[in-house]
Design a protein around this motif. Structure first.
Motif, PDB file in Angstrom:
ATOM      1  N   UNK A 138      30.657  23.108  43.825  1.00 27.80           N
ATOM      2  CA  UNK A 138      30.933  23.968  44.108  1.00 27.80           C
ATOM      3  C   UNK A 138      30.910  25.076  43.079  1.00 27.80           C
ATOM      4  N   UNK A 139      30.471  25.870  44.117  1.00 29.66           N
ATOM      5  CA  UNK A 139      30.317  27.667  44.186  1.00 29.66           C
ATOM      6  C   UNK A 139      31.441  28.619  43.425  1.00 29.66           C
ATOM      7  N   UNK A 140      32.000  29.145  42.438  1.00 32.48           N
ATOM      8  CA  UNK A 140      32.323  30.645  42.588  1.00 32.48           C
ATOM      9  C   UNK A 140      31.875  31.721  42.287  1.00 32.48           C
ATOM     10  N   UNK A 141      32.288  32.741  43.031  1.00 35.82           N
ATOM     11  CA  UNK A 141      32.028  34.337  43.556  1.00 35.82           C
ATOM     12  C   UNK A 141      33.374  34.899  42.832  1.00 35.82           C
ATOM     13  N   UNK A 142      32.815  34.857  41.237  1.00 41.26           N
ATOM     14  CA  UNK A 142      33.887  36.369  40.350  1.00 41.26           C
ATOM     15  C   UNK A 142      34.149  37.219  40.974  1.00 41.26           C
ATOM     16  N   UNK A 143      35.031  38.297  41.237  1.00 40.54           N
ATOM     17  CA  UNK A 143      34.578  39.417  41.404  1.00 40.54           C
ATOM     18  C   UNK A 143      35.354  40.122  40.752  1.00 40.54           C
ATOM     19  N   UNK A 144      35.392  41.035  39.964  1.00 37.18           N
ATOM     20  CA  UNK A 144      36.579  41.761  39.448  1.00 37.18           C
ATOM     21  C   UNK A 144      36.150  42.822  37.726  1.00 37.18           C
ATOM     22  N   UNK A 145      36.546  44.052  38.372  1.00 31.99           N
ATOM     23  CA  UNK A 145      35.827  45.334  37.521  1.00 31.99           C
ATOM     24  C   UNK A 145      36.273  45.295  35.819  1.00 31.99           C
ATOM     25  N   UNK A 146      37.016  43.975  35.368  1.00 33.13           N
ATOM     26  CA  UNK A 146      37.431  44.234  34.012  1.00 33.13           C
ATOM     27  C   UNK A 146      36.315  43.161  33.592  1.00 33.13           C
ATOM     28  N   UNK A 168      28.684  29.476  38.764  1.00 34.83           N
ATOM     29  CA  UNK A 168      29.514  30.628  38.562  1.00 34.83           C
ATOM     30  C   UNK A 168      28.581  31.963  38.610  1.00 34.83           C
ATOM     31  N   UNK A 169      29.616  32.753  40.134  1.00 34.55           N
ATOM     32  CA  UNK A 169      28.457  34.120  40.297  1.00 34.55           C
ATOM     33  C   UNK A 169      29.438  34.911  39.865  1.00 34.55           C
ATOM     34  N   UNK A 170      29.136  36.178  38.938  1.00 38.41           N
ATOM     35  CA  UNK A 170      30.104  36.761  38.384  1.00 38.41           C
ATOM     36  C   UNK A 170      29.010  38.630  38.451  1.00 38.41           C
ATOM     37  N   UNK A 171      30.513  39.362  39.620  1.00 38.46           N
ATOM     38  CA  UNK A 171      30.158  40.640  39.864  1.00 38.46           C
ATOM     39  C   UNK A 171      31.586  41.923  39.964  1.00 38.46           C
ATOM     40  N   UNK A 172      30.962  42.267  39.181  1.00 33.37           N
ATOM     41  CA  UNK A 172      31.548  43.695  38.209  1.00 33.37           C
ATOM     42  C   UNK A 172      32.145  44.671  39.681  1.00 33.37           C
ATOM     43  N   UNK A 173      32.078  44.740  41.008  1.00 34.90           N
ATOM     44  CA  UNK A 173      32.298  45.167  41.879  1.00 34.90           C
ATOM     45  C   UNK A 173      31.560  44.355  43.116  1.00 34.90           C
ATOM     46  N   UNK A 174      32.936  45.099  44.676  1.00 35.53           N
ATOM     47  CA  UNK A 174      32.766  44.200  45.418  1.00 35.53           C
ATOM     48  C   UNK A 174      30.902  44.956  46.523  1.00 35.53           C
ATOM     49  N   UNK A 175      30.808  45.483  46.217  1.00 36.98           N
ATOM     50  CA  UNK A 175      29.947  46.578  46.669  1.00 36.98           C
ATOM     51  C   UNK A 175      28.347  45.834  46.000  1.00 36.98           C
ATOM     52  N   UNK A 217      23.993  41.556  46.632  1.00 37.56           N
ATOM     53  CA  UNK A 217      23.466  40.847  45.944  1.00 37.56           C
ATOM     54  C   UNK A 217      23.497  39.142  46.354  1.00 37.56           C
ATOM     55  N   UNK A 218      25.381  38.759  46.928  1.00 40.16           N
ATOM     56  CA  UNK A 218      25.026  37.746  47.173  1.00 40.16           C
ATOM     57  C   UNK A 218      24.672  36.991  48.116  1.00 40.16           C
ATOM     58  N   UNK A 219      24.541  35.429  47.784  1.00 36.92           N
ATOM     59  CA  UNK A 219      24.064  34.345  49.336  1.00 36.92           C
ATOM     60  C   UNK A 219      24.843  33.332  49.085  1.00 36.92           C
ATOM     61  N   UNK A 220      25.467  33.726  50.411  1.00 33.39           N
ATOM     62  CA  UNK A 220      26.431  32.984  51.429  1.00 33.39           C
ATOM     63  C   UNK A 220      26.286  31.027  50.797  1.00 33.39           C
ATOM     64  N   UNK A 233      34.395  40.887  59.517  1.00 38.25           N
ATOM     65  CA  UNK A 233      33.577  41.163  60.159  1.00 38.25           C
ATOM     66  C   UNK A 233      32.141  40.711  60.007  1.00 38.25           C
ATOM     67  N   UNK A 234      31.991  40.426  59.181  1.00 41.10           N
ATOM     68  CA  UNK A 234      30.269  39.390  59.321  1.00 41.10           C
ATOM     69  C   UNK A 234      30.226  38.221  59.571  1.00 41.10           C
ATOM     70  N   UNK A 235      31.579  37.809  59.427  1.00 45.72           N
ATOM     71  CA  UNK A 235      31.555  36.358  60.171  1.00 45.72           C
ATOM     72  C   UNK A 235      31.868  35.242  58.833  1.00 45.72           C
ATOM     73  N   UNK A 236      32.223  35.622  57.482  1.00 40.56           N
ATOM     74  CA  UNK A 236      32.150  34.900  56.438  1.00 40.56           C
ATOM     75  C   UNK A 236      33.393  33.666  56.281  1.00 40.56           C
TER      76      UNK A 236
END
Length: 209
Positions: free
Chosen positions: A5-13, A31-38, A43-46, A72-75
């Motif tokens: 399993x893969x976790x995309x973690x998105x949090x600005x804190x 785990x891939x972590x991102x500080x912002x939704x943009x 950068x993320x790959x499904x 809208x992207x069909x994710x």
């Protein structure tokens, strides 16, 4: 040991992002972590099976905004919203648009891990269904026009002799067509054929229109 399993973690804190990412990696998740939704969008790959662990309130783009863009992207990657403070309408909106869970900070660790495991399991089953659907549709395309006609009548419950009358041919000919349909559709029983036909919505397939 790495969990499946893969976790995309998105949090600005930043503190939450670092500590949560470290803990989940120690438990064996990728785990891939991102500080912002943009940044996530850029950068993320499904991958699958996976889950998006998404903070609801972020300055550049809210969790709901990101959910809308992903739809809208069909994710189809399941989303778990995490928030310190959210209005009821935000929670309802997120869940209506397909989020699988909603956790409030500070959340219980067991609650988080169960939600993550359930979401990844759901995505795995979802991927399997999509793969099966692709295979079934590919098998259906391999049928000749007459075999597709026979298939359609079989699914509707008609007997060989009734299909023969419908198509103006003999019972023996229909038996041959039926055998070919079952073979090409990889169906070991009529029940299996009906299940595949209905689950993949083959009745609305472009070849039938």
């Amino acid at each position: 040991m790495t969990k499946v399993g893969h976790i995309f973690l998105i949090d600005d804190d930043e503190s939450v992002l670092i500590s949560l990412a470290r803990m989940l990696r120690e438990l064996g998740y990728l785990v891939e972590d991102y500080a912002s939704a943009s940044t996530f969008l850029e950068k993320s790959v499904p991958v699958s099976p996976a889950v998006i662990l998404l903070d609801m309130q972020m300055p550049d783009m809210t969790g709901l905004d990101l959910q809308e863009k992903l739809l809208k992207l069909g994710s189809k990657t399941p989303i778990i919203f995490v928030s310190g403070q959210s209005h009821p309408h935000q929670i309802v909106s997120g869940l209506k648009k397909g989020a699988v869970d909603f956790l409030f900070k500070p959340f219980n660790l067991d609650e988080l891990l169960k939600a993550v495991a359930d979401a990844i399991d759901f995505d795995g089953r979802q991927l399997k269904r999509i793969s099966q659907d692709v295979e079934t549709r590919r098998d259906y395309v391999s049928l000749t026009p007459r075999e597709r006609e026979v298939c359609g009548w079989l699914v509707k419950g008609l007997l060989n002799k009734d299909i023969a009358i419908k198509l103006g041919t003999t019972d023996a000919t229909i038996k041959v067509h039926k055998a070919r349909v079952m073979d090409k559709m990889h169906a070991d029983s009529l029940q299996s054929l009906v299940k595949k036909f209905l689950e993949s919505d083959l009745g609305s397939h472009p070849l039938n229109n």
